[in-house]
Structure formats: C-alpha cells, structure tokens
Design a protein around this motif. Structure first.
Motif, PDB file in Angstrom:
ATOM      1  N   SER A  76       0.819  -1.218   0.000  1.00 17.12           N
ATOM      2  CA  SER A  76       0.000   0.000   0.000  1.00 17.12           C
ATOM      3  C   SER A  76       0.848   1.261   0.000  1.00 17.12           C
ATOM      4  N   GLY A  77       2.152   1.102   0.215  1.00 15.66           N
ATOM      5  CA  GLY A  77       3.038   2.257   0.281  1.00 15.66           C
ATOM      6  C   GLY A  77       3.206   2.802   1.689  1.00 15.66           C
ATOM      7  N   VAL A  78       2.558   2.173   2.657  1.00 15.92           N
ATOM      8  CA  VAL A  78       2.642   2.612   4.047  1.00 15.92           C
ATOM      9  C   VAL A  78       3.630   1.731   4.792  1.00 15.92           C
ATOM     10  N   GLU A  79       4.416   2.332   5.644  1.00 16.58           N
ATOM     11  CA  GLU A  79       5.430   1.599   6.382  1.00 16.58           C
ATOM     12  C   GLU A  79       4.807   0.761   7.489  1.00 16.58           C
ATOM     13  N   ASN A  80       5.203  -0.490   7.584  1.00 14.75           N
ATOM     14  CA  ASN A  80       4.778  -1.368   8.669  1.00 14.75           C
ATOM     15  C   ASN A  80       5.683  -1.118   9.875  1.00 14.75           C
ATOM     16  N   SER A  81       5.078  -0.843  11.033  1.00  9.05           N
ATOM     17  CA  SER A  81       5.837  -0.375  12.193  1.00  9.05           C
ATOM     18  C   SER A  81       6.274  -1.472  13.144  1.00  9.05           C
ATOM     19  N   TRP A  82       5.878  -2.716  12.919  1.00  9.75           N
ATOM     20  CA  TRP A  82       6.217  -3.776  13.860  1.00  9.75           C
ATOM     21  C   TRP A  82       7.687  -4.168  13.738  1.00  9.75           C
TER      22      TRP A  82
ATOM     23  N   PRO B  28      -5.277  11.520  13.937  1.00  9.16           N
ATOM     24  CA  PRO B  28      -4.728  10.572  14.892  1.00  9.16           C
ATOM     25  C   PRO B  28      -3.222  10.452  14.785  1.00  9.16           C
ATOM     26  N   ARG B  29      -2.565  10.443  15.911  1.00 11.63           N
ATOM     27  CA  ARG B  29      -1.132  10.184  15.970  1.00 11.63           C
ATOM     28  C   ARG B  29      -0.849   9.423  17.246  1.00 11.63           C
ATOM     29  N   GLY B  30      -0.099   8.332  17.120  1.00 11.98           N
ATOM     30  CA  GLY B  30       0.288   7.585  18.295  1.00 11.98           C
ATOM     31  C   GLY B  30      -0.820   6.684  18.808  1.00 11.98           C
ATOM     32  N   GLY B  31      -0.415   5.660  19.530  1.00 13.39           N
ATOM     33  CA  GLY B  31      -1.363   4.672  20.003  1.00 13.39           C
ATOM     34  C   GLY B  31      -1.960   4.965  21.353  1.00 13.39           C
ATOM     35  N   ARG B  32      -1.444   5.993  22.051  1.00 15.43           N
ATOM     36  CA  ARG B  32      -1.874   6.248  23.424  1.00 15.43           C
ATOM     37  C   ARG B  32      -1.834   4.961  24.239  1.00 15.43           C
ATOM     38  N   GLN B  33      -0.775   4.232  24.059  1.00 20.43           N
ATOM     39  CA  GLN B  33      -0.552   3.007  24.816  1.00 20.43           C
ATOM     40  C   GLN B  33       0.942   2.729  24.789  1.00 20.43           C
ATOM     41  N   TYR B  34       1.321   1.633  25.370  1.00 17.91           N
ATOM     42  CA  TYR B  34       2.719   1.244  25.429  1.00 17.91           C
ATOM     43  C   TYR B  34       3.278   0.975  24.033  1.00 17.91           C
ATOM     44  N   VAL B  35       4.610   0.945  23.939  1.00 13.86           N
ATOM     45  CA  VAL B  35       5.318   0.743  22.677  1.00 13.86           C
ATOM     46  C   VAL B  35       5.927  -0.647  22.592  1.00 13.86           C
TER      47      VAL B  35
ATOM     48  N   ALA C 173      11.885  -8.161  22.641  1.00 13.74           N
ATOM     49  CA  ALA C 173      10.823  -7.155  22.686  1.00 13.74           C
ATOM     50  C   ALA C 173      10.116  -7.095  21.343  1.00 13.74           C
ATOM     51  N   LEU C 174       8.789  -7.056  21.398  1.00 16.41           N
ATOM     52  CA  LEU C 174       7.965  -6.791  20.223  1.00 16.41           C
ATOM     53  C   LEU C 174       7.474  -5.355  20.348  1.00 16.41           C
ATOM     54  N   CYS C 175       7.794  -4.531  19.353  1.00 18.36           N
ATOM     55  CA  CYS C 175       7.544  -3.095  19.449  1.00 18.36           C
ATOM     56  C   CYS C 175       6.682  -2.612  18.284  1.00 18.36           C
ATOM     57  N   TRP C 176       5.887  -1.579  18.584  1.00 18.00           N
ATOM     58  CA  TRP C 176       5.136  -0.881  17.545  1.00 18.00           C
ATOM     59  C   TRP C 176       5.032   0.580  17.946  1.00 18.00           C
ATOM     60  N   ALA C 177       5.272   1.454  17.001  1.00 15.90           N
ATOM     61  CA  ALA C 177       5.067   2.887  17.212  1.00 15.90           C
ATOM     62  C   ALA C 177       4.889   3.524  15.851  1.00 15.90           C
ATOM     63  N   GLU C 178       4.007   4.497  15.792  1.00 12.67           N
ATOM     64  CA  GLU C 178       3.741   5.129  14.504  1.00 12.67           C
ATOM     65  C   GLU C 178       4.850   6.082  14.109  1.00 12.67           C
ATOM     66  N   HIS C 179       5.343   6.856  15.084  1.00 11.20           N
ATOM     67  CA  HIS C 179       6.401   7.834  14.815  1.00 11.20           C
ATOM     68  C   HIS C 179       7.396   7.787  15.976  1.00 11.20           C
ATOM     69  N   GLY C 180       8.528   8.454  15.785  1.00 12.92           N
ATOM     70  CA  GLY C 180       9.485   8.614  16.868  1.00 12.92           C
ATOM     71  C   GLY C 180       9.914   7.313  17.496  1.00 12.92           C
TER      72      GLY C 180
ATOM     73  N   TYR D  63      -6.736   8.186  17.985  1.00 15.15           N
ATOM     74  CA  TYR D  63      -5.364   7.701  18.058  1.00 15.15           C
ATOM     75  C   TYR D  63      -5.224   6.602  17.015  1.00 15.15           C
ATOM     76  N   ARG D  64      -3.995   6.136  16.812  1.00 19.68           N
ATOM     77  CA  ARG D  64      -3.771   4.997  15.931  1.00 19.68           C
ATOM     78  C   ARG D  64      -3.132   3.885  16.752  1.00 19.68           C
ATOM     79  N   ALA D  65      -3.863   2.803  16.925  1.00 26.60           N
ATOM     80  CA  ALA D  65      -3.327   1.596  17.555  1.00 26.60           C
ATOM     81  C   ALA D  65      -3.529   0.459  16.575  1.00 26.60           C
ATOM     82  N   PRO D  66      -2.566  -0.426  16.455  1.00 27.99           N
ATOM     83  CA  PRO D  66      -2.569  -1.349  15.317  1.00 27.99           C
ATOM     84  C   PRO D  66      -3.591  -2.476  15.444  1.00 27.99           C
ATOM     85  N   ARG D  67      -4.234  -2.774  14.323  1.00 26.14           N
ATOM     86  CA  ARG D  67      -4.961  -4.034  14.202  1.00 26.14           C
ATOM     87  C   ARG D  67      -3.920  -5.153  14.221  1.00 26.14           C
ATOM     88  N   GLU D  68      -4.291  -6.307  14.756  1.00 28.49           N
ATOM     89  CA  GLU D  68      -3.331  -7.397  14.911  1.00 28.49           C
ATOM     90  C   GLU D  68      -3.776  -8.609  14.101  1.00 28.49           C
TER      91      GLU D  68
END
Length: 860
Positions: free
Chosen positions: A128-134, A170-177, A219-226, A271-276
């Motif tokens: 899709s052209g979007v970066e996967n953050s996992w 929306p920016r960020g998951g408002r949850q842990y990384v 560690a399994l990590c996800w973050a939209e930015h930063g 916010y953006r939190a990932p579908r799994e």
C-alpha cells in the motif's frame, strides 16, 4: 517470629509504591502500617536501609530511634542512594509496647542515565506504500554461575501520543510501545505516557526469570512515529558484583511485517493503535528464548537517544484468566461471554493447520445475537489470526475493552477450550467491601468497584476504548473512587502531575488538578507535589477574568472542544437547560474551590503571603457567589440568568461554598426531580446531597430505577463497567468503560459509611455513618494507615466501628437517622471524649480500637 506477626509493621511502601521502583535517590518517602500492638499508637520508629537482605547488621543507613507518630511519607534523611541500585529496608514501630522489625522490603532506585543506546528495527513498506511499524528485537547473553541477588530491566519505548483536545488527526497509540520477554516469560510493557519531555522508563523485575548460563531478552515493538526502544539489564550478584547489559547495535532486529502484516488500526479516530492480523506461519518460533538461531537477523539500528530519563511509578501488568468455554453457535462459529467487561485481549491455544484462519471479534455489546465488534465508539475490534501446523499460542499485544468474544474458523477446528482472557491493568491491591439491606445498592456498589479494578492503566483515562485520553474531570472522580476501594495512590499522583502539565480543553477542568493534589495529600500525607507544582496550579487559574464583583467574567467559549470553553456537564443533553453567561456559576465555584485549595497548600509549604492572598480571593469569591447568584430557592446558572439548572446548585454545595444556614434548604431543593445531569455530574449531585444532610435522598438516587440510573446501566444496558452516559439514545457513540460514572463507590465510602480523612495521611479520620433508610450496612474502607470498618444493624440495635493502628477517630452518630432508642450504651477506647446531645453522640480523640454503640431493649 513469623513474617505476619502482629508485632511487625506491614504494608510497606516507598514513594507510594508497594513494590517500589524508580525511587528518589535523595528524597524517598516511607510509609507503613503500624502493628496492632499495645495501645496501637506509634510513639517511636526506626528505619534501616541495607545493601542486601542479610546486611542489616551493617546497614547503609540507620535512622536510629526517632520519637514520632509519623508512619506515612516519612522522609529519607540518609546519604544519597546510588542510582539504578537495589536496596532493602525495614522499620520497627514502638507503641506502648516495643515492636519488632518488619520483614525487609526491596526498593530499586531511579536511573541517572539511560545506560544504553536507543534502537529500532528495519523498516518495511507494505504494497500500500505505508510503512509497517512492527519490529522484533532480541539479545542473548551469559550470566556467571553465581547466585543473583536481584535482576531487573530498565526499559522505555517512545512514541508521540497525539493531541488531547480534538480529533485533528490521529497520531500515536496512546498506549505502550513494547512488550518485553525474558527467557520466554512476559516481563512487562512500556512506556506510560509522559507528562513532560522526558521519556518514562519502567523497571521490570526479572526475579526467577534468569539463570546461570545462556539467557535472552526480547521485545515486540510498535510505534507510529518517533520509534525508539532503550533498555538496560542490571543483575546484582550475591557477592556484590554487578552485570549491566544495555541495548546497542549488538542486539538483533527483524521486521514484524510478515508476522503482523498490514497497517490498519483499530479505529476510533482519536489515536492509531494497530490491528493485529497475526500470521503464525511467519512467526520465528522460539525467538523470545535462548538458543534461537537469529543469524539471519540484522543488527539493530541506532536511534537518537531520548532526553534524560524519568522513572515510571505505574506499570501495566498482565494476568491470564481461566479457560473461557466457547459455545458453538453454527459450524465454525463460537461465542464466549466473559460475564463482565475486561481491558486487555485474549490468548488462543490451539492445534492448527497451516493457513487456517480464525476471525477474532470482540465487543462490549451484542447486536442481533452477534458480537458488536464495530463499536459505537467507531473502534473496530476484528483481527484475523492465520495458523501454522501444530500446537501454537497467540495473544493480543495491544488492548481492547470488551466482554463478548466471537470466533469464526474452519468447522474442523475445535475452539471449545482454546481461549483465555488476558487482563491488563496497573497492580490492584483491593481491600474494600460493602453489603447492605438494599441488594440493588450492593449491585451498584460492585459495578463501580469493579470499574476501578478494570480500568486503571497507565493514567486515569476517560475510556480505554474511544479516546484513551486523560481528562481532569474524569480523573477527579476516578481518584476519589480508587481511594474508596484500594490502598493504592501512585496512579492518582501521576495522573494529577500529568494533567497539571497537560491540561485539556474545558475551562473548569483546568482548576481540578489542585483539588486532586489536596485529596492526594489528605490520603497520603506526602507533600512533594505541593513543592514542585504550586506555580503550575497558579498558572491554571483565571485571575485575568476577575471582575470588580469578585467573580470571573469570561466568554463561556466556543462549541465543545474549543480551548477554555465552559463545560458544566457532558454530553450537552445532560445540562438541564443550563444557561451560559459570562459569569458562570459552575466555573466560579471551581475557581473559588481552587483558590481555597491553594491557600491550604501554601500554608503546608510555608508560603504565608500566598496563603493569605489565595484565602482572600477564595473568601471574596465565595461571598460574591452567595450574594449575587444564590436566590431564595437555589443558585442561578449565572449573572443575568433566572434559570436554576441542577448543576448550578449541586456544584457550589458539593465544593463546600454554600452558607451553612442554607444547606438544609438547598438539599431539599436538590432532592426533587431525580438526576438531571450526566453520570459524571452525578458525583457532585450526590456529594451535595450528602453535605446538605440528605444522604437518604443520595441513597435513593443510587439505588433507583429509571432512565438516569445505575440500575438502568446494569439491567437495561447489561453494563459491567460504568458507561459514559445513561443511555446510547442520548450519546450514540458512548463507551461502556468510563470510570467517571463510578461516583456511588466513593459516595458510599465517604458519606454513607462516612469514612473521610480529616488530616494528612489519614492520621485523623472522621466516621459519620449516614445509613438513611438502610436497616443494615457493613463496609471496609481502606486508608494508607489501614482499613476502617463500619458495621451497623438497626434491628439488632448495634453500631461497631474499628479504626486502624496509629489513627485517631472522630465518630459522629446521628440519633434519629440511626434509629437510636434509649437506653444507649457507648463502649469506646480509654482516652476518648464522649459528648451526648438530643440530636447526636460524638466521640472525639478516639485512639485505635473498637467503638461499640448499643441501643434499645435488646432483650425484648
């Protein structure tokens, strides 16, 4: 002597934590429960801090015997502690009888540097052209064949959380990384949201997880930015040697794009939190454990280090429930009702076939017999889990708020015993209890108690579903309710600090953090926030709008969501026709209360000029409210208005601003018309009724039926956590997980059982039972010094009250309300002062112990 000996202090806390981490190296504060020994009143204490549990013979610091009754927020006065270091501490408390040492308790001090490099993994761009953050990160290491005294990881994950004030994108998951494992065992999650520019790191205890020889961290990590993950493992060996293993480019990294393909989020808009959508065919099996072959993994990528670290004193823990039996609905479709809503996810343990898919749908409600996974909040709780051959396990990484589960899979796949609920929350210590002669009231109390148990995460948020936002009004109610059900204070403290620095849009909300801080001080006796945040609270005042009449004159503001807009209540349909004017009664009531709180705080921190200034402002504003806005019947909505919304009277009375000689009349006025405000506003209505002496009507509202009632939430909506609104017809996008509606649990504790702190750290508590029409009630209310119990039975003619050690009680008994009939017998501890009038019995200066009141002819 056993660890649970009554001669020993118990319930040890440091910096408001029962399992202390991130402890201040120079200004730690100690609290403990004084043992029920002798007369139970502490006259002396002694604290020791040692480098190990066995080195108290030569302690790092010994306070020596200190003549003092203090047992909460006692300052550390020893030499500066080393950073990122475990210590053990113990205390002994002497009453009229000498006590014994408490069982040593461990603390871990705060870090003074990161100790490692920030890292992340390779970026993969989807079709899709979007970066996967996992990303997956791991590192293997060896430990010597020597006993470890303690092992812990300091870790942080960074990601912007997004704006608080509106749906501007929306920016960020408002949850842990990150989710962290040690040798395949879940060690924790992080980070909590930061109140300032410093990243909050967590200290995860790895006791029992590591072993001599080969070990692994992953560690399994996800973050939209930063995107940043940074950690340091610290192992202190029994011989005193210290092993440190920081994150670096020696760690290995892999993209999670094949394991968790796609870039969709769970929706909601805030916010953006990932579908799994897990694809277990691409899981690197064993990657969280030592011995995994990661030769094909790339070195981790170095990132810019975050600003100086700050400890997180609140962590999110995970617990797995028992297997939830799934009912087969049709071929391939399974249904589970957990019985009550949780915040977390599910774990699936199944023997699968490669390529088989399980559609996982969860939700708060049912719709036409199916799980409503496209929620009213616009979250979409649907994931597709693709299996591999053989036995396997998969569980949600992020969190959702749900009660019902629907699974859809190949009919050959038996999912009857495949699911376990995975619950996430900050540590729950519990301790409260309540039963009464009204079973409906008991059900409402339990609804609100469980609300606090289920929704306490990294902050007091409005809901874990739609917004995940911290708001002052929500947090104020949440704090009072948590104090009513738990001996737990760190989450309230951090939420107050956060909102002091990150205010939200409603104008009166800006004035609530200082009210939260005062409640915190009464509950804990810890004044440190007073000293760091006083100027912040001053800056949140509306001094610039003070008019010549002593009241605020301010534009009530634009539509909902506009900065500094007056709220009064939410949603707008619950405002009882409130007329907004430039001189708004509700806003002025909060400003008067904030000034009064600042005056009290200034006295505590020895700022006499500030105390006098804010006391004068509070007195002038209160006088103006009562002279200009209070008429013969009630408070008007504002200057120039003739309308009397329920809110205009409830808020000033609840905030302690109404004249004493008008309280009875105002209580009578408020008792008519039921609840005409929201589940949030009801906190102030119930409190106002109780302060006006109408606890009978507050009880009637808490156990009433009808559209605006907690019974409607339970019986009409099937809620097991308090929802956001009384009914979806009045707020179509409402959540079923909103702690701002938990008022009954704190009103029962503070005004029906009547247990309230009168002095810092609950050193003195008032117990003023107001059972109203209840013929029986029994309850336990936690305090930082221990639990207060109240047991009342009108039929038996008995009232029993017990206060914890090192606490002075002030018992007020209203004869008519409790149904006292002569003869009345009072049994109180020696030293108590008993005063009797025709209206009430008052017992003051009651030391620790039981008070028993009996009345009537019990032999008849």
């Amino acid at each position: 002597m056993s660890a649970d000996s009554p001669d020993r202090p118990s319930g040890l806390m440091v910096d408001l934590q029962s399992e202390p981490v991130g402890v201040d190296v120079a200004d730690a504060r100690f609290s403990w429960l004084v043992p029920a020994l002798g007369d139970g009143m502490q006259v002396r204490y002694r604290i020791q801090v040692a480098a190990s549990p066995s080195s108290f013979g030569t302690p790092f610091w010994d306070s020596g015997p200190v003549t003092s009754a203090s047992s909460t927020a006692v300052p550390y006065t020893g030499p500066r502690l080393s950073a990122s270091t475990p210590y053990w501490w113990r205390v002994r408390a002497d009453t009229s009888v000498a006590g014994d040492w408490a069982t040593p308790s461990r603390l871990i001090t705060a870090a003074d540097s990161w100790g490692g490099a920030a890292i992340w993994g390779p970026a993969v761009v989807e079709d899709s052209g979007v970066e996967n953050s996992w990303v997956l990160l791991r590192y293997e290491f060896d430990l010597p064949d020597s006993p470890a005294l303690v092992a812990f990881v300091e870790a942080a994950g960074r990601s912007p959380e997004g704006g608080q004030t509106s749906q501007t994108g929306p920016r960020g998951g408002r949850q842990y990384v990150y989710k962290l494992w040690a040798n395949g065992r879940v060690a924790g999650r992080g980070s909590v949201r930061a109140s300032d520019t410093r990243a909050r790191y967590h200290t995860h205890d790895l006791s029992g997880a590591l072993r001599p020889g080969r070990n692994a961290l992953a560690a399994l990590c996800w973050a939209e930015h930063g995107r940043q993950f940074i950690a340091r493992l610290v192992v202190v060996l029994a011989d005193g040697h210290r092993v440190e293993i920081p994150t670096s480019t020696r760690w290995k990294a892999a993209s999670g794009a094949r394991l968790l393909p796609g870039t969709a989020d769970i929706g909601g808009g805030w916010y953006r939190a990932p579908r799994e959508d897990w694809d277990l065919r691409h899981e690197p099996v064993g990657w969280t454990e030592p011995g995994f072959d990661d030769r094909d993994w790339a070195p981790a990528l170095a990132c810019e280090a975050p600003p100086d670290p700050a400890p997180a004193t609140v962590s999110i823990e995970q617990s797995l429930g028992e297997v939830a039996e799934a009912a087969r609905q049709t071929d391939g479709r399974w249904f589970i009702d957990l019985g009550r809503e949780i915040v977390g996810g599910i774990r699936l343990d199944v023997d699968g076939t490669s390529g088989a898919r399980v559609h996982v749908r969860v939700g708060e409600e049912l719709e036409h017999g199916r799980v409503r996974f496209r929620m009213r909040t616009h979250n979409v709780y649907e994931d597709i889990w693709t299996l591999r051959d053989g036995p396997q396990s998969v569980e949600h990484w992020g969190y959702r708020a749900f009660r019902y589960i629907e699974l859809e899979a190949d009919p050959a796949l038996d999912l009857t015993h495949a699911v376990r609920p995975l619950v996430l929350r900050s540590p729950y210590v519990g301790g409260a209890a309540f039963t009464s002669s009204d079973p409906d009231l008991d059900r409402v109390w339990e609804l609100c108690r469980y609300t606090i148990e289920a929704t306490s995460l990294d902050l007091y948020v409005d809901t874990p579903a739609r917004e995940r936002g911290a708001y002052e009004g929500d947090a104020y109610v949440n704090q009072l309710s948590q104090y009513a059900v738990e001996r737990s204070y760190a989450l309230a403290r951090y939420s107050g600090e956060y909102l002091t620095r990150r205010p939200t849009w409603p104008s009166e909300y800006h004035l609530m953090p200082v009210l939260m801080a005062w409640e915190d001080y009464l509950a804990t006796g810890d004044d440190r926030q007073f000293r760091t945040d006083f100027e912040h609270w001053e800056g949140l005042n509306y001094d610039r709008f003070l008019g010549e009449h002593g009241l605020l004159r301010k534009d009530p503001g634009p539509a909902a969501g506009g900065w500094d807009a007056d709220l009064v209540d939410w949603p707008a349909t619950y405002r009882d026709g409130y007329e907004f004017t430039e001189v708004n009664t509700v806003l002025n009531a909060f400003q008067a209360a904030a000034y009064a709180a600042l005056a009290r705080i200034a006295e505590v921190v020895d700022r006499p000029r500030d105390a006098a200034h804010y006391r004068d402002l509070a007195d002038r504003m209160r006088a103006a409210l009562n002279s200009l806005l209070l008429d013969a019947s009630a408070y008007r909505d504002g200057l120039g208005s003739t309308h009397h919304a329920q809110h205009a009277t409830a808020f000033p009375v609840a905030l302690g601003l109404a004249p004493a000689d008008r309280l009875t009349g105002l209580g009578d006025w408020l008792r008519h018309g039921g609840i005409r405000m929201s589940v949030y506003g009801s906190q102030f209505l119930l409190e106002a009724l109780c302060k006006a002496g109408r606890s009978d009507h507050a009880l009637a509202l808490m156990s009433a039926a009808g559209p605006n009632s907690w019974l409607h939430l339970i019986d009409g909506l099937g809620a097991t956590i308090v929802p956001e609104a009384w009914d979806p017809s009045l707020k179509p996008n409402m959540t079923y997980s909103h702690a701002w509606g938990s008022a009954p649990v704190n009103v029962v504790a503070r005004w029906i059982l009547g247990v309230r702190s009168e002095s810092p750290g609950a050193a003195r508590v008032v117990i003023e039972p107001r059972p109203g029409p209840l013929s029986r009630m029994s309850g336990t209310v936690p305090t930082i010094r221990g639990a207060v119990t109240v047991d009342y039975d009108r039929t038996r003619g008995t009232l029993h009250v017990a206060t914890p050690p090192n606490t002075t009680g002030h018992l007020i008994v209203h004869r008519a309300e409790l149904g006292l009939a002569e003869p009345v017998t009072v049994e109180a501890p020696a030293g108590s002062a008993v005063a009797r009038t025709p209206e009430r019995i008052e017992i003051t200066d009651a030391p620790v112990g039981d008070v028993n009141i009996r009345w009537g002819d019990r032999d008849a």
